[in-house]
Design an enzyme around this catalytic site. Structure first.
Site, PDB file in Angstrom:
ATOM      1  CE  LYS A 205      54.413  76.940  19.730  1.00  0.00           C
ATOM      2  NZ  LYS A 205      54.698  76.221  20.991  1.00  0.00           N
ATOM      3  CB  SER A 281      56.136  78.957  23.225  1.00  0.00           C
ATOM      4  OG  SER A 281      55.931  77.590  22.924  1.00  0.00           O
ATOM      5  N   GLY A 302      56.238  71.706  25.558  1.00  0.00           N
ATOM      6  CA  GLY A 302      57.427  71.124  26.180  1.00  0.00           C
ATOM      7  C   GLY A 302      57.615  71.600  27.604  1.00  0.00           C
ATOM      8  N   GLY A 304      54.565  73.400  29.233  1.00  0.00           N
ATOM      9  CA  GLY A 304      53.276  74.058  29.451  1.00  0.00           C
ATOM     10  C   GLY A 304      52.828  74.910  28.287  1.00  0.00           C
ATOM     11  CB  SER A 305      54.366  75.620  24.996  1.00  0.00           C
ATOM     12  OG  SER A 305      55.579  76.103  25.510  1.00  0.00           O
TER      13      SER A 305
END
Length: 608
Positions: A205, A281, A302, A304-305
């Site tokens: 990511k 995200s 942070g 549910g990302s």
């Protein structure tokens, strides 16, 4: 007069009488020109403050944070009481070599039978290739990492030329991939692979450092103010195992959103339905795994990302206990709710990648006193017995608070089958003050994000943020020091409730999200979008694991009537990753077939 409220101390609250509050978020859904105008108003000196104040009043944030006496002392980061040890586990040395942990993790998995995987019959049900499939193919000389690399590069070219665009990676260098693949191929030719992860393609990511790629965090400029000089700790551990790092995966800008929308680099598309969001995200990591291009990806979680996009894209997402993985080298390395976790196509692959990256920082070892990391021994004769002894907590009103009953029905089916197949006990629970929990989470993560971004915001970079991010920052920058402290008092209070519940159950079971993948509004592709109702639906079940630091995993369990993936979430006690992984493996086995092949899928192992 009459505004002040006083809460009972948490240990005096009768949890059994708590009433569930259905969430209703009061905020406009905006995109295109209306969003741009709204941001202008929000950032205007007087009218902006009035708008934010009104929104906070409408959503009862002021009542909770400023008009209420919360008797608990603040808890500024998760604090965990000692936990009972988990049965039938294999202990790992978090200070040891990552490749040795991966080797030990491999021994906890059921035997690998290539005959069940390499079936020439094209009519056999769709399944993702697992890490052990790649390792077998490399060892057996059925293919090489270099051959797979060429297929990966070709597939990326195809994805990048798609209409609409499908931007999976923000930073990507084919020559870097070829060099890593050539080194891996040579190790296999010499009979010396570094681990079962050698030659495995993994994306990182864009808020986790992976040298020499820049870390932009999904922005257009962040790499200019924060240059990358080395790998993040988690990435360095993967590199030691021989992983092929393909580049930096797309994301919702700075992680401040749940859909994956990104006007800067293009919005990643859901492989199951390209007109829909991946969730965020960690949008790129989930999409690249669901597309079959990578066996795994690293994301950050942070709010549910990792779990939200995993659920919406039909893959597995693991959030470990807060502090279990070293956050050094990530953009969000100083918060109190975030972790780095793997997104994979199967639970066993999550186990292997988790084994490689785990290990607390020195500071967290001192502050949190983590128990030794361990994995479930899935080869043990007692595994079935341990599964049967598990008590699964279900808060029915919360469980059923979903946008579509397809979700709750499918997740209920999982519980019924776990009871019928393994004898797991379903225990009805009640979690008080879920609305307060959501408020405490948004104030915590929002204040911590604003603290980190304020210097750049004030240094003339404001206009470089997306309109969506600027909307969120307007809210986050309005939180006061007393708001933040009040949120931490709520954190201690909510920790008490959950630890009381964990005396009666081993895990808490929910749907991962309250809705399946939402449609992407065309106007949002260029200007962004703010839709807090959608965010509320996507985040409904995930924030307690972040605010309170619990481990949690999302596992795919089927599809809704539109053919969109549904995820089940398993939340565990602190440091009890082995328990949620054991149960997740059992759920995966129950729902192994039939799987739908994503519309956008590439078989880079066989090349067909």
């Amino acid at each position: 007069m009459g505004k002040k409220k006083v809460m009972l101390p948490a240990d005096e609250v009768d949890m059994a009488t708590a009433k569930y509050q259905y969430e209703k978020i009061e905020a406009p859904h905006l995109t295109g020109i209306s969003l741009k105008l709204f941001v202008r108003l929000l950032e205007a000196p007087i009218i902006g403050s009035l708008i934010i104040s009104h929104l906070k009043q409408e959503n009862k944030m002021v009542e909770m944070l400023r008009n209420t006496v919360i008797p608990e002392a603040p808890m500024f980061k998760p604090e965990f009481p000692p936990q009972e040890s988990e049965p039938e586990v294999v202990l790992l040395d978090e200070d040891g070599k990552p490749e040795e942990r991966v080797e030990l993790a491999l021994k906890t998995l059921p035997d690998y039978d290539p005959a069940n995987c390499w079936i020439p019959d094209s009519s056999s049900p769709f399944r993702y290739w697992k890490i052990r499939d790649y390792a077998y193919a490399y060892r057996s000389k059925l293919t090489t990492p270099s051959a797979v690399a060429e297929r990966f590069i070709s597939a990326m070219d195809e994805f990048n030329s798609k209409k609409p665009p499908t931007p999976l990676l923000i930073s990507y260098d084919p020559e870097l991939i070829r060099r890593q693949a050539a080194a891996s191929t040579q190790r296999f030719e010499e009979g010396n692979p570094l681990s079962v992860l050698d030659g495995i393609f993994i994306a990182i990511k864009d808020d986790i450092d992976c040298y020499p790629h820049p870390s932009k965090g999904g922005t257009t400029f962040f790499h200019e103010v924060r240059p990358v000089e080395e790998d993040a700790v988690s990435v360095a551990r993967l590199r030691r195992c021989g992983v092929i790092l393909v580049g930096k995966a797309n994301m919702h800008e700075l992680g401040l959103g749940t859909t994956g929308n990104n006007p800067n680099h293009g919005t990643a598309r859901n492989p199951h339905a390209p007109e829909r969001y991946t969730g965020g995200s960690s949008s790129g990591p989930a999409a690249i795994v669901a597309s079959g291009l990578c066996s795994a990806a690293l994301g950050t979680d942070g709010g549910g990302s990792v779990r939200i996009p995993s659920s919406l894209c039909g893959v597995v997402g693991l959030k470990s206990t807060y502090g279990r993985t070293d956050m050094s080298g990530s953009i969000c390395d100083s918060g109190t709710v975030e972790i780095i976790g793997p997104i994979t196509s199967t639970v066993e692959d999550a186990i292997l990648v988790y084994a490689a990256i785990l290990g607390s920082s020195t500071a967290e070892k001192i502050a949190l006193k983590p128990s030794l990391p361990c994995l479930p021994n899935l080869t043990s004769r007692e595994n079935s017995e341990v599964l049967g002894s598990l008590r699964l907590g279900k808060y029915t009103e919360w469980f059923n608070d979903v946008f579509s009953t397809d979700i709750s029905a499918k997740c209920d089916d999982v519980l019924n089958r776990l009871f019928e197949t393994h004898g797991c006990k379903i225990v009805e629970i009640i979690i008080p003050e879920l609305h307060e929990m959501r408020t405490a989470h948004i104030v915590s993560i929002g204040s911590e994000a604003a603290c980190g971004l304020n210097p750049d915001f004030e240094d003339g970079k404001r206009v470089k943020f997306t309109h969506d991010t600027r909307t969120n920052l307007a809210l986050f920058r309005s939180f006061s020091a007393s708001d933040y402290v009040a949120a931490q008092c709520l954190r201690r209070r909510l920790m008490y409730y959950h630890m009381e519940i964990f005396k009666k159950v081993d895990v808490i079971i929910t749907p991962t999200t309250g809705m399946t993948a939402p449609v992407i509004p065309p106007a949002s592709l260029s200007s962004g979008e703010t839709n807090l109702q959608v965010s509320g639906n996507l985040m409904r079940f995930v924030v307690n694991a972040n605010l309170l630091g619990f481990p949690a995993i999302s596992v795919p369990v089927g599809y809704d009537k539109q053919g969109l993936p549904i995820g089940l979430q398993i939340i565990g006690r602190p440091w009890c990753e082995a328990t949620i992984l054991r149960l997740a493996a059992a759920v995966e086995e129950l729902f192994a077939t039939p799987k739908k092949k994503p519309l956008q899928f590439h078989d880079i192992l066989k090349g067909n």
